[in-house]
Design a protein around this motif. Structure first.
Motif, short mmCIF file in Angstrom:
data_model
loop_
_atom_site.label_atom_id
_atom_site.label_comp_id
_atom_site.label_asym_id
_atom_site.label_seq_id
_atom_site.Cartn_x
_atom_site.Cartn_y
_atom_site.Cartn_z
N ALA A 55 8.56 55.70 27.05
CA ALA A 55 9.94 56.06 26.73
C ALA A 55 10.68 56.49 27.98
O ALA A 55 10.11 57.11 28.89
N SER A 56 11.95 56.14 28.02
CA SER A 56 12.78 56.56 29.14
C SER A 56 12.98 58.07 29.09
O SER A 56 13.19 58.65 28.02
N HIS A 81 17.58 49.52 40.33
CA HIS A 81 16.98 49.62 38.99
C HIS A 81 15.82 50.62 38.97
O HIS A 81 14.71 50.31 38.52
N ASP A 83 15.31 53.12 37.11
CA ASP A 83 14.79 53.44 35.77
C ASP A 83 13.68 52.49 35.36
O ASP A 83 12.67 52.90 34.78
N HIS A 84 13.83 51.20 35.70
CA HIS A 84 12.78 50.24 35.35
C HIS A 84 11.56 50.40 36.25
O HIS A 84 10.42 50.22 35.79
N THR A 87 9.63 53.15 34.70
CA THR A 87 8.94 52.67 33.49
C THR A 87 7.68 51.92 33.87
O THR A 87 6.60 52.10 33.26
N ARG A 90 5.06 54.42 35.21
CA ARG A 90 4.51 55.23 34.12
C ARG A 90 3.57 54.42 33.24
O ARG A 90 2.57 54.94 32.74
N ASP A 157 10.41 45.28 36.78
CA ASP A 157 10.96 45.31 35.42
C ASP A 157 9.88 44.92 34.41
O ASP A 157 10.05 44.01 33.59
#
Length: 696
Positions: A55-56, A81, A83-84, A87, A90, A157
C-alpha cells in the motif's frame, strides 16, 4: 453435425468407461478402497492469482538486505516517480529470497525527491548518474558496479511477487544452456501483460498472452521464447559483460532487451520464460504508451535498427499472422499431445515415472509437448513439476469442453499419445476427426488383459476370466485402430504379433536414470519392497512375501527387517507394520535412502504384465534383486547373473539368504544389474524409440 456426433460419442464413451472402471474397482478394492481412489482423482480447488502490492504510504526509512558477498545484483534504473520506486523496494522487502541479493538503484538525474529520500533506506546501494544517460545507460552503469554472479534488471514501476527471485535464478541451475530468464508480467488489475515475447520475421514483437488470464495453463509452463521484456529479466553477469551490456545502438531505450536476447540465442544459449517468477508491472508509468511522441517513439525507430542487424537470423522466425500457438514455440519442430488417466506422480508409481521421463525425452528432442489428464485436474506439485519440464499442462475449467478444444486445436499436433485402453477408447474418434494428420499412438503401459488373465488363473475365478476376456477385446480393437501401439516388453510385442498380426507394435519401455551403487555390501542391511498399492499385483506380492516367505528368512536370520515402501496402501498392507520384523513406511518423498541402505530388494509378484519399474529402479542404484519370473519378464535379465529368480516360498527365501550373505555374489548382481538398466532402459534407448513414432 459431425462435431455434435463426435461430442455425443465422447461423452457416451466417457460415461461407459467411468462406470466400468468403478465396477472393477469395487470388485478389486471394495467400497472403501473405491471411495479413496475417487478422492485421489477428484479435481482439487485451483489456486487463484492473488497479487501482493504494498500500500502507498508516507515515506519512513526502512532497511533492505545488503550481503557482503551477493550472488545476485538487482539493478533498478529510475527517473522520477519516487512513489513507484518505493513501492518496488517495499515489495522486495516483503518478498525475501533465500538467495543473497544486493539491491542497486541507479538514479538517472531524477528531478523529484528521489535523491533526498532513497539514501535513507539502509542496505540500498544508491548511485546517481552525473548526467542523464537514458534507460540503457542507467542499466549499464548499475551493471558496472554490481558484485553478483547474476544481474537482475527490474523496472521501478513494478511490485515483485512471492518467490520471484529464487524462481529466476533456480532456472539457470535446473536447466541446461540458459543465458537469460524472464518473469511473468501482470498488470495491476490482474490481467496478464506478457508471458514471454515473440519476434516475427519483420522484427515486430508480440507480448504473448496480453490481457489474458495469468492463471491460464498456456501461460504457466517454462518455455523457450524469442525475448523477455527487460522489466524483469535475469542474466549471468559474465555473459552480459561479454556482450558489452545493453547496446547503446538502441539508446535511449527500446529493443535493447530484444537485442540482448538475440545475442544470447546467437551464442548458443537459450532464453526462457519462467512463470513461477511473477512481477506486477505498472506499464506506462516509466515511459508512457504513446509510440508517436516522447521516448516511446524510439520503439518504432529501433524496430528498424533491430531488423537491419538481425534480418538474416529472423528469416527462421514466423511471419506476422502465424497462429500464435505455433509462433510461441516455433523452435520446436514437432508437436505432441499426451492424454493419460491422471497427472503422473513419478515418485508414487513406475507408470508415472515412465510417462514423465518420456516427456523429458520428447522435450529434449525438440518437441512441444501438451498434456492433460482424463480427470483434467490441477494437482499440486505434480502439475507444477511437469510445467517446469516445459510441458503445457491443461486443466479444468480452462479445458472444459474437450470436443470443442479438439476442434480448435487438433490440427496443430503431429503425434497424439493415448495412454491406457480405458482412456484411449474415449478419445480415439475425436483424434481421427479433428487431427487426421497426427500419428495416433496407443500406449498400453502394460497389456491390461494379460495381467488380468494371470490374476484370474492365480485366483481360479471365472468372473475374473470373463473380465479379462472383455479387456482383451477392447485392447485388441484399439490396437487394430491405432497407427502404432506401444508396449514395454518384447514378451508383449511377441504376443501381439499373433493376437493382432496386422498391427504395428513398438517397444518403448521404462526409462531410468542410472544412479550407480553408492554404498558397499557391508554398509547395508535389510530388505525392501517398493510399489504403488493402487496396483493389485503389488498388494498380492507384499502380502504373500510377508505371510509365506519372510517367516522362513527370519527363522534363519532374525536380524533382517523387511521395509515396505509405497503410496496408497490399503489397510491390509498398513497392518503389516504391526508384525515383528516388518517396518511399514508408506509413501516417502525420497526413495534413495532405501535404495542405498537396504542390502536387497525383493519383487515377489505372482501376476502382472509389462516391465516392473521397481526392479529397474533397484538395479539403477546397484541394489541386487530377488524376484519371481513374472517380475523380471521382458527385462533381458539373466538369472543368476543380473538377478536371482525363485517361484516357491522356500526357493525365494533360500535365494534371499544366499545373496544377503555372499558379498561376491552381491557385488556381481549389483554390477550386472546396473549394466542391464544402462543397456535397455536408458534415456538414449527411449529416445531412439520415440523418434520412430513420427511420420516422415
Amino acid at each position: 453435425m459431425e462435431r455434435a456426433k463426435a461430442s455425443f460419442n465422447f461423452r457416451r464413451q466417457r460415461a461407459s468407461s467411468l462406470l466400468s472402471r468403478g465396477l472393477r474397482s469395487l470388485r478389486s478394492r471394495g467400497l472403501n478402497g473405491t471411495v479413496q481412489r475417487i478422492k485421489q482423482e477428484v479435481r482439487p480447488v485451483l489456486p487463484g492469482t492473488v497479487l501482493e502490492v504494498p500500500a502507498s504510504a508516507p515515506f519512513a526509512p526502512f532497511a533492505l538486505p545488503c550481503p557482503d558477498a551477493p550472488r545476485v545484483s538487482v539493478i533498478i534504473p529510475v527517473y522520477n516517480h519516487l512513489d513507484h520506486t518505493l513501492t518496488c523496494l517495499r515489495s522486495i522487502l516483503a518478498q525475501p529470497s533465500r538467495i543473497a541479493a544486493e539491491i542497486i538503484v541507479v538514479d538517472d538525474c531524477s528531478s523529484d525527491a528521489s535523491a533526498e529520500t532513497l539514501p535513507q533506506i539502509d542496505g540500498l546501494r544508491y548511485q546517481r548518474n552525473p548526467e542523464n544517460l537514458g534507460f540503457i545507460g542507467a542499466c549499464n552503469a548499475g551493471a558496472a558496479s554490481a558484485r553478483g554472479e547474476y544481474l537482475v534488471f527490474l523496472n521501478n514501476d513494478t511490485a515483485v511477487q512471492p518467490g520471484w527471485l529464487d524462481a529466476l535464478i533456480d532456472t539457470f541451475e535446473q536447466h541446461d544452456k540458459v543465458g537469460l530468464v524472464g518473469a511473468k508480467l501482470i498488470y495491476p488489475d490482474g490481467r496478464l501483460q506478457e508471458a514471454g515475447g515473440i519476434v516475427f520475421n519483420d522484427a515486430s514483437g508480440w507480448n504473448y498472452g496480453r490481457f489474458q488470464d495469468p492463471a491460464a495453463p498456456e501461460y504457466n509452463y517454462l518455455r523457450e521464447v524469442d525475448y523477455c521484456s527487460g522489466a524483469a529479466i535475469a542474466v549471468p553477469a559474465e555473459l552480459f559483460n561479454r556482450f558489452g551490456g545493453f547496446d547503446t545502438h538502441y539508446a535511449p531505450a527500446y529493443y535493447e532487451d530484444t537485442d540482448l536476447a538475440m545475442k544470447v540465442w546467437a551464442s548458443g544459449l537459450r532464453v526462457l520464460y519462467q512463470p513461477k517468477s511473477a512481477v506486477v508491472h505498472f506499464e506506462g508509468i516509466s515511459s508512457g504508451t504513446d509510440t508517436s511522441t516522447g521516448i516511446k517513439a524510439y520503439q518504432v525507430v529501433n524496430q528498424q535498427k533491430f531488423l537491419a542487424r538481425w534480418g538474416e537470423r529472423l528469416r527462421a522466425h514466423p511471419a506476422p499472422g502465424t497462429s500464435i500457438e505455433i509462433a510461441r514455440q516455433h523452435r520446436d519442430a514437432r508437436r505432441v499431445l499426451i492424454i493419460d488417466a491422471t497427472t503422473p506422480a513419478p515418485d508414487q508409481d513406475s507408470g508415472s515415472l515412465r510417462m514423465v521421463n518420456l516427456m523429458q525425452v520428447l522435450r529434449a528432442d525438440g518437441c512441444a509437448v501438451s498434456f492433460f489428464a482424463d480427470n483434467r485436474a490441477w494437482v499440486e506439485r505434480y502439475t507444477d513439476e511437469l510445467q517446469q519440464l516445459g510441458v503445457e499442462v491443461l486443466w479444468h475449467p480452462f479445458l472444459a469442453d474437450v470436443p470443442g478444444w479438439f476442434a480448435e486445436h487438433g490440427k496443430r499436433f503431429d503425434l497424439i499419445v493415448l495412454s491406457r485402453h480405458y482412456i484411449a477408447v474415449q478419445y480415439m474418434e475425436l483424434v481421427r476427426q479433428h487431427a487426421p494428420q497426427a500419428q495416433l499412438v496407443f500406449d498400453t503401459v502394460d497389456l491390461h488383459y494379460l495381467r488380468e488373465q494371470r490374476e484370474a488363473e492365480l485366483a481360479d475365478r471365472d468372473d475374473l476370466r470373463r473380465q479379462a476376456a472383455q479387456t482383451r477385446d477392447k485392447e485388441l480393437d484399439l490396437i487394430r485402430r491405432s497407427d502404432i501401439t506401444l508396449v514395454v516388453s518384447p514378451v508383449e510385442q511377441a504376443l501381439l504379433a499373433s493376437e493382432a498380426p496386422q498391427a504395428r507394435v513398438d517397444i518403448l519401455s521404462n526409462v531410468h536414470e542410472v544412479h550407480g551403487c553408492r554404498r558397499s555390501y557391508r554398509e547395508r542391511n535389510d530388505l525392501v519392497f517398493m510399489g504403488g498399492y493402487q496396483h493389485t499385483p503389488n498388494v498380492d506380492a507384499v502380502l504373500w512375501f510377508a505371510d509365506e516367505i519372510l517367516p522362513l528368512i527370519r527363522a534363519e536370520a532374525p536380524e533382517i527387517t523387511f521395509h515396505v515402501v509405497g503410496s496408497k496402501a490399503p489397510d491390509s498392507v498398513r497392518a503389516l507394520g504391526e508384525r515383528p520384523g516388518i517396518s511399514f513406511h508408506g509413501f516417502v518423498p525420497d526413495i534413495a535412502p532405501f535404495m542405498d541402505n537396504c542390502r536387497l530388494a525383493v519383487a515377489p509378484l505372482r501376476f502382472g504384465a509389462g516391465v516392473k519399474g521397481k526392479v529397474n529402479m533397484s538395479m539403477s542404484y546397484g541394489q541386487p534383486v530377488v524376484a519371481t519370473p513374472i517380475a523380471i519378464e521382458g527385462m533381458h535379465a539373466e538369472a543368476g547373473r543380473d538377478v536371482l529368480i525363485a517361484e516357491t516360498p522356500e526357493a525365494f527365501a533360500e535365494e534371499v539368504l544366499r545373496a544377503y550373505r555372499d558379498p561376491e555374489l552381491w557385488q556381481q548382481l549389483s554390477e550386472h544389474g546396473l549394466a542391464n538398466v544402462e543397456a535397455h532402459f536408458s534415456f538414449e534407448a527411449a529416445r531412439r524409440a520415440a523418434r520412430g513414432l513420427f511420420r516422415g
